[in-house]
Design an enzyme around this catalytic site. Structure first.
Site, PDB file in Angstrom:
ATOM      1  N   THR A  10     -61.329 -13.414  -3.829  1.00  0.00           N
ATOM      2  CA  THR A  10     -61.614 -13.139  -5.214  1.00  0.00           C
ATOM      3  C   THR A  10     -63.002 -13.305  -5.517  1.00  0.00           C
ATOM      4  O   THR A  10     -63.738 -13.755  -4.529  1.00  0.00           O
ATOM      5  CB  THR A  10     -61.079 -14.161  -6.002  1.00  0.00           C
ATOM      6  OG1 THR A  10     -61.216 -13.708  -7.423  1.00  0.00           O
ATOM      7  CG2 THR A  10     -61.480 -15.518  -5.865  1.00  0.00           C
ATOM      8  N   ASN A  12     -63.866 -14.066  -8.514  1.00  0.00           N
ATOM      9  CA  ASN A  12     -63.736 -14.987  -9.728  1.00  0.00           C
ATOM     10  C   ASN A  12     -64.340 -16.278  -9.465  1.00  0.00           C
ATOM     11  O   ASN A  12     -63.771 -17.095  -8.584  1.00  0.00           O
ATOM     12  CB  ASN A  12     -62.331 -15.094 -10.118  1.00  0.00           C
ATOM     13  CG  ASN A  12     -61.962 -15.691 -11.460  1.00  0.00           C
ATOM     14  OD1 ASN A  12     -62.540 -17.058 -11.525  1.00  0.00           O
ATOM     15  ND2 ASN A  12     -61.364 -15.243 -12.398  1.00  0.00           N
ATOM     16  N   ALA A  13     -65.464 -16.637 -10.263  1.00  0.00           N
ATOM     17  CA  ALA A  13     -66.027 -17.760  -9.718  1.00  0.00           C
ATOM     18  C   ALA A  13     -65.455 -19.007 -10.422  1.00  0.00           C
ATOM     19  O   ALA A  13     -65.316 -20.069  -9.624  1.00  0.00           O
ATOM     20  CB  ALA A  13     -67.438 -17.906 -10.502  1.00  0.00           C
ATOM     21  N   GLY A  14     -64.545 -18.940 -11.172  1.00  0.00           N
ATOM     22  CA  GLY A  14     -63.597 -20.276 -11.718  1.00  0.00           C
ATOM     23  C   GLY A  14     -62.530 -20.294 -10.697  1.00  0.00           C
ATOM     24  O   GLY A  14     -62.472 -21.630 -10.271  1.00  0.00           O
ATOM     25  N   LYS A  15     -61.950 -19.399 -10.123  1.00  0.00           N
ATOM     26  CA  LYS A  15     -60.865 -19.623  -9.019  1.00  0.00           C
ATOM     27  C   LYS A  15     -61.741 -20.170  -7.541  1.00  0.00           C
ATOM     28  O   LYS A  15     -61.006 -20.983  -7.061  1.00  0.00           O
ATOM     29  CB  LYS A  15     -60.132 -18.145  -8.596  1.00  0.00           C
ATOM     30  CG  LYS A  15     -59.354 -17.814  -9.757  1.00  0.00           C
ATOM     31  CD  LYS A  15     -58.496 -16.517  -9.256  1.00  0.00           C
ATOM     32  CE  LYS A  15     -57.595 -16.274 -10.183  1.00  0.00           C
ATOM     33  NZ  LYS A  15     -56.572 -15.049  -9.859  1.00  0.00           N
ATOM     34  N   ASP A  76     -52.446 -14.976  -6.735  1.00  0.00           N
ATOM     35  CA  ASP A  76     -52.124 -13.986  -7.893  1.00  0.00           C
ATOM     36  C   ASP A  76     -51.495 -15.187  -8.830  1.00  0.00           C
ATOM     37  O   ASP A  76     -50.305 -15.909  -8.360  1.00  0.00           O
ATOM     38  CB  ASP A  76     -51.264 -12.849  -7.783  1.00  0.00           C
ATOM     39  CG  ASP A  76     -51.222 -11.911  -8.933  1.00  0.00           C
ATOM     40  OD1 ASP A  76     -52.376 -11.949  -9.624  1.00  0.00           O
ATOM     41  OD2 ASP A  76     -50.565 -11.108  -9.139  1.00  0.00           O
ATOM     42  N   TYR A 161     -56.310 -18.471 -20.098  1.00  0.00           N
ATOM     43  CA  TYR A 161     -55.607 -19.094 -21.278  1.00  0.00           C
ATOM     44  C   TYR A 161     -55.734 -20.551 -21.099  1.00  0.00           C
ATOM     45  O   TYR A 161     -54.830 -21.057 -21.885  1.00  0.00           O
ATOM     46  CB  TYR A 161     -54.048 -18.728 -20.844  1.00  0.00           C
ATOM     47  CG  TYR A 161     -53.880 -17.222 -20.854  1.00  0.00           C
ATOM     48  CD1 TYR A 161     -53.587 -16.470 -22.182  1.00  0.00           C
ATOM     49  CD2 TYR A 161     -54.228 -16.415 -19.639  1.00  0.00           C
ATOM     50  CE1 TYR A 161     -53.765 -15.000 -22.416  1.00  0.00           C
ATOM     51  CE2 TYR A 161     -53.760 -14.971 -19.845  1.00  0.00           C
ATOM     52  CZ  TYR A 161     -53.366 -14.171 -20.956  1.00  0.00           C
ATOM     53  OH  TYR A 161     -53.529 -13.003 -20.990  1.00  0.00           O
ATOM     54  N   HIS A 186     -50.997 -25.330 -11.535  1.00  0.00           N
ATOM     55  CA  HIS A 186     -49.973 -24.348 -10.542  1.00  0.00           C
ATOM     56  C   HIS A 186     -50.886 -24.000  -9.310  1.00  0.00           C
ATOM     57  O   HIS A 186     -50.203 -23.953  -8.038  1.00  0.00           O
ATOM     58  CB  HIS A 186     -49.750 -23.141 -11.425  1.00  0.00           C
ATOM     59  CG  HIS A 186     -50.806 -22.459 -11.996  1.00  0.00           C
ATOM     60  ND1 HIS A 186     -51.774 -23.287 -13.007  1.00  0.00           N
ATOM     61  CD2 HIS A 186     -51.391 -21.107 -11.837  1.00  0.00           C
ATOM     62  CE1 HIS A 186     -52.663 -22.351 -13.401  1.00  0.00           C
ATOM     63  NE2 HIS A 186     -52.418 -21.172 -12.847  1.00  0.00           N
ATOM     64  N   ARG A 187     -52.254 -23.863  -9.371  1.00  0.00           N
ATOM     65  CA  ARG A 187     -53.127 -23.424  -8.295  1.00  0.00           C
ATOM     66  C   ARG A 187     -53.017 -24.698  -7.236  1.00  0.00           C
ATOM     67  O   ARG A 187     -53.085 -24.436  -6.122  1.00  0.00           O
ATOM     68  CB  ARG A 187     -54.230 -22.965  -8.539  1.00  0.00           C
ATOM     69  CG  ARG A 187     -55.263 -22.266  -7.438  1.00  0.00           C
ATOM     70  CD  ARG A 187     -56.216 -21.604  -7.944  1.00  0.00           C
ATOM     71  NE  ARG A 187     -55.950 -20.305  -8.948  1.00  0.00           N
ATOM     72  CZ  ARG A 187     -55.921 -20.381 -10.037  1.00  0.00           C
ATOM     73  NH1 ARG A 187     -56.494 -21.406 -10.884  1.00  0.00           N
ATOM     74  NH2 ARG A 187     -55.847 -19.252 -10.833  1.00  0.00           N
TER      75      ARG A 187
END
Length: 204
Positions: A10, A12-15, A76, A161, A186-187
């Site tokens: 990814t 995505n810096a947040g992930k 995902d 979200y 969840h992650r």
């Protein structure tokens, strides 16, 4: 890069931040370095053409492992709102039409559920994580976090979200510190479930 480097599929810096924090909190994985696919300019983005979280995460992990020659982790994840039949689901990141437009996604979702009684706004986050090796070996795990939608955005942390996802204790996910979120998210649950596979496939 080392033999214990794992590429997170990814940009995505947040992930990436969440994954690095989660791995850092597991003593057995202290030697594992998690880097972003952005560290490999020649690795192209993988189209999320699957219709399930597992299909999308597997597509990304396999492609990045093959392109880099290193183990790759892809996830995902998305928000499933019960009154919407599980939507936005795999389309969570692009619910409003543009990938990663967090505020637009929130605004659209709140508009779509504006006349739904608060008691019926139950929802849950879902995450499917896939670990893929360059030789084709693959493992996958999943995690969920249950709560409900809030019409009021609260909190300065997280992304997506998180500001409108209310936990059973009344706080939004965006009001939790990174440490608190990683314990219950969840992650975080999916990656913790993947820990035995990481230890097995990365050699200790």
């Amino acid at each position: 890069m080392t033999s214990r480097t794992v590429v997170l599929a990814t940009r995505n810096a947040g992930k990436l931040r969440e994954m690095q924090e989660i791995v850092a909190g597991v003593p057995e994985l202290s030697a594992v370095e998690v880097v972003s696919a952005a560290s490999f300019p020649d690795v192209e983005d993988v189209a999320e053409t699957g219709v399930t979280f597992l299909e999308n995460s597997a597509l990304k992990a396999q492609a990045v492992a093959k392109a880099t020659g290193l183990p790759a982790i892809a996830d995902d994840s998305g928000l499933a709102v019960d009154i919407l039949g599980g939507c936005p689901g795999v389309f969570s990141a692009r619910w409003a039409g543009t990938h990663g437009a967090d505020q637009a996604n929130i605004d659209l979702l709140l508009a779509q559920t504006g006349d739904v009684p608060a008691a019926r706004l139950t929802a849950h986050f879902v995450c499917c994580v896939v670990l893929a090796l360059p030789d084709g070996t693959q493992r996958h795990r999943s995690g969920e976090l249950h709560g409900r939608l809030s019409r009021n955005q609260r909190g300065e942390h997280g992304f997506g979200y998180d500001p409108i996802f209310e936990l059973p204790d009344g706080r939004s996910l965006a009001e939790l510190s990174a440490e608190e979120k990683n314990l219950i998210s969840h992650r975080g649950k999916a990656l913790q479930a993947l820990r035995p596979d990481l230890l097995e496939l990365l050699g200790g």
